[in-house]
Design a protein around this motif. Structure first.
Motif, PDB file in Angstrom:
ATOM      1  N   VAL A 270       0.835  -1.202   0.000  1.00 25.44           N
ATOM      2  CA  VAL A 270       0.000   0.000   0.000  1.00 25.44           C
ATOM      3  C   VAL A 270       0.871   1.254   0.000  1.00 25.44           C
ATOM      4  O   VAL A 270       0.589   2.230  -0.707  1.00 25.44           O
ATOM      5  CB  VAL A 270      -0.938  -0.012   1.220  1.00 25.44           C
ATOM      6  CG1 VAL A 270      -1.688   1.313   1.336  1.00 25.44           C
ATOM      7  CG2 VAL A 270      -1.933  -1.164   1.114  1.00 25.44           C
ATOM      8  N   HIS A 271       1.928   1.222   0.789  1.00 24.39           N
ATOM      9  CA  HIS A 271       2.869   2.345   0.842  1.00 24.39           C
ATOM     10  C   HIS A 271       3.452   2.615  -0.542  1.00 24.39           C
ATOM     11  O   HIS A 271       3.542   3.780  -0.972  1.00 24.39           O
ATOM     12  CB  HIS A 271       3.967   1.997   1.846  1.00 24.39           C
ATOM     13  CG  HIS A 271       5.033   3.034   1.976  1.00 24.39           C
ATOM     14  ND1 HIS A 271       4.837   4.363   1.705  1.00 24.39           N
ATOM     15  CD2 HIS A 271       6.328   2.931   2.360  1.00 24.39           C
ATOM     16  CE1 HIS A 271       5.953   5.030   1.909  1.00 24.39           C
ATOM     17  NE2 HIS A 271       6.878   4.180   2.304  1.00 24.39           N
ATOM     18  N   ALA A 272       3.820   1.574  -1.264  1.00 27.86           N
ATOM     19  CA  ALA A 272       4.379   1.738  -2.606  1.00 27.86           C
ATOM     20  C   ALA A 272       3.350   2.321  -3.563  1.00 27.86           C
ATOM     21  O   ALA A 272       3.675   3.166  -4.410  1.00 27.86           O
ATOM     22  CB  ALA A 272       4.888   0.397  -3.128  1.00 27.86           C
ATOM     23  N   LEU A 273       2.093   1.884  -3.466  1.00 31.28           N
ATOM     24  CA  LEU A 273       1.035   2.443  -4.315  1.00 31.28           C
ATOM     25  C   LEU A 273       0.806   3.926  -4.016  1.00 31.28           C
ATOM     26  O   LEU A 273       0.603   4.729  -4.938  1.00 31.28           O
ATOM     27  CB  LEU A 273      -0.262   1.667  -4.114  1.00 31.28           C
ATOM     28  CG  LEU A 273      -0.332   0.283  -4.757  1.00 31.28           C
ATOM     29  CD1 LEU A 273      -1.626  -0.412  -4.358  1.00 31.28           C
ATOM     30  CD2 LEU A 273      -0.236   0.385  -6.285  1.00 31.28           C
ATOM     31  N   ILE A 274       0.843   4.292  -2.730  1.00 29.78           N
ATOM     32  CA  ILE A 274       0.690   5.702  -2.357  1.00 29.78           C
ATOM     33  C   ILE A 274       1.832   6.528  -2.933  1.00 29.78           C
ATOM     34  O   ILE A 274       1.631   7.632  -3.450  1.00 29.78           O
ATOM     35  CB  ILE A 274       0.623   5.842  -0.828  1.00 29.78           C
ATOM     36  CG1 ILE A 274      -0.675   5.237  -0.301  1.00 29.78           C
ATOM     37  CG2 ILE A 274       0.731   7.311  -0.413  1.00 29.78           C
ATOM     38  CD1 ILE A 274      -0.758   5.180   1.208  1.00 29.78           C
ATOM     39  N   ASP A 275       3.041   5.992  -2.867  1.00 28.52           N
ATOM     40  CA  ASP A 275       4.189   6.690  -3.460  1.00 28.52           C
ATOM     41  C   ASP A 275       3.975   6.903  -4.953  1.00 28.52           C
ATOM     42  O   ASP A 275       4.260   7.981  -5.492  1.00 28.52           O
ATOM     43  CB  ASP A 275       5.467   5.883  -3.237  1.00 28.52           C
ATOM     44  CG  ASP A 275       6.021   6.031  -1.828  1.00 28.52           C
ATOM     45  OD1 ASP A 275       5.554   6.944  -1.109  1.00 28.52           O
ATOM     46  OD2 ASP A 275       6.898   5.248  -1.444  1.00 28.52           O
ATOM     47  N   GLY A 276       3.481   5.858  -5.642  1.00 24.91           N
ATOM     48  CA  GLY A 276       3.251   5.981  -7.073  1.00 24.91           C
ATOM     49  C   GLY A 276       2.202   7.030  -7.392  1.00 24.91           C
ATOM     50  O   GLY A 276       2.394   7.870  -8.293  1.00 24.91           O
ATOM     51  N   ALA A 277       1.086   7.024  -6.648  1.00 21.70           N
ATOM     52  CA  ALA A 277       0.040   8.021  -6.866  1.00 21.70           C
ATOM     53  C   ALA A 277       0.554   9.423  -6.553  1.00 21.70           C
ATOM     54  O   ALA A 277       0.232  10.391  -7.254  1.00 21.70           O
ATOM     55  CB  ALA A 277      -1.183   7.692  -6.011  1.00 21.70           C
TER      56      ALA A 277
END
Length: 320
Positions: free
Chosen positions: A144-151
């Protein structure tokens, strides 16, 4: 329909050139993550080295949130109040993610596996041999942290472009967010590889840590490209981008402080060097934003001299 002016600059607002910049950023973030995952096997990672990196990157994320993401989110909304609601949502969301799916322990494998040893810092971290359920929670949190970084990266590129003109650092959209994510991602990758090496015995994860490293490295870039395309297809693009930037700002604040506050609370060693690293990170974020902001104003002034056009929040010129 009046003609729409198209800037000849390579990086000018939303469009093919902006998407190309995002793709370069995403690729660089992926490479940084893979490299970070390979570090434990190639470089002796000491507690102090990681804490210095965390302090610098934590300061950079703090500065990007305060000087870049929050102001750009407020500009996208047209006022500060919705941006602050998003910041609160992002901060609280990341806090509870860290609380119930703990994953953000940045310690070298030697410290994690030999708690309280010579390199130990004297306060508890995570279980060096987590259960399957706890490992799954940590893996979920990291994903989830990685997805937030991407967004966050995609939103920064869409909402934080530097304007038209000649190619240069000031023209690169979302540069501050990119630096914060790219420099922070290797630290997360170290955590991923530590988790992979301490996964339950005989599991696929423990037998194939390289595949886990590549998979984790791909999550952020995939999230960035996906969010960019979805936001571009939305009729309320500026609201989607502003919401994403404000939530990302809250997440950045929580992450940076979750890295920094434990050091301030538990550690008495290396105060000057850790404090200097923090200030360097904040200064870099401020310098990037000031440089890009000044560049944008300069480009806007040149555009006004060229003709009676104006630019809305996402950089597409329209005639008056």
């Amino acid at each position: 329909m009046p003609p729409v002016a198209v800037s000849p600059a390579l990086l000018s607002g939303a469009g093919a050139s902006e998407f190309a910049v995002l793709c370069v950023y995403a690729l660089a973030v992926g490479v940084a993550s893979v490299a970070g995952g390979a570090l434990p096997g190639r470089v002796r990672l000491t507690h102090l080295r990681l804490q210095l990196a965390m302090s610098c990157v934590g300061g950079l994320m703090l500065g990007v949130a305060l000087f870049g993401l929050i102001p750009h989110a407020a500009a996208a909304f047209g006022r500060i109040e919705p941006a602050l609601w998003g910041v609160a949502a992002g901060l609280l969301g990341m806090f509870f993610l860290l609380r119930f799916a703990p994953f953000h322990s940045h310690e070298p494998p030697s410290v994690v596996e030999h708690e309280g040893g010579e390199e130990g810092c004297g306060h508890p971290h995570h279980d060096p041999h987590p259960s399957a359920a706890r490992w799954a929670g940590a893996a979920f949190g990291l994903g989830v942290h990685a997805l937030i970084d991407g967004a966050a990266l995609a939103a920064a590129v869409r909402g934080g472009h530097g304007g038209g003109g000649t190619l240069g650092l000031g023209a690169l959209p979302g540069l501050g967010a990119f630096l914060a994510i790219a420099l922070h991602k290797p630290l997360d990758a170290v955590t991923v590889m530590t988790l992979a090496r301490t996964a339950p015995g005989g599991s696929w994860t423990r037998r194939h840590p390289g595949a886990i490293n590549l998979l984790f490295a791909a999550i952020g870039p995939a999230g960035a490209i996906g969010f960019y395309l979805l936001a571009g297809a939305s009729p309320a693009e500026h609201l989607v981008t502003g919401t994403a930037m404000s939530i990302a700002a809250g997440a950045f604040l929580c992450i940076s402080l979750s890295d920094l506050l434990p050091e301030l609370e538990f550690h008495s060693h290396d105060r000057l060097s850790l404090s200097a690293a923090l200030l360097i990170g904040v200064a870099v974020a401020a310098a990037v934003e000031v440089f890009a902001h000044g560049y944008a104003h300069h480009a806007a002034a040149e555009g006004e001299e060229a003709g009676p056009r104006h630019t809305h929040a996402h950089g597409h010129p329209h005639s008056h």
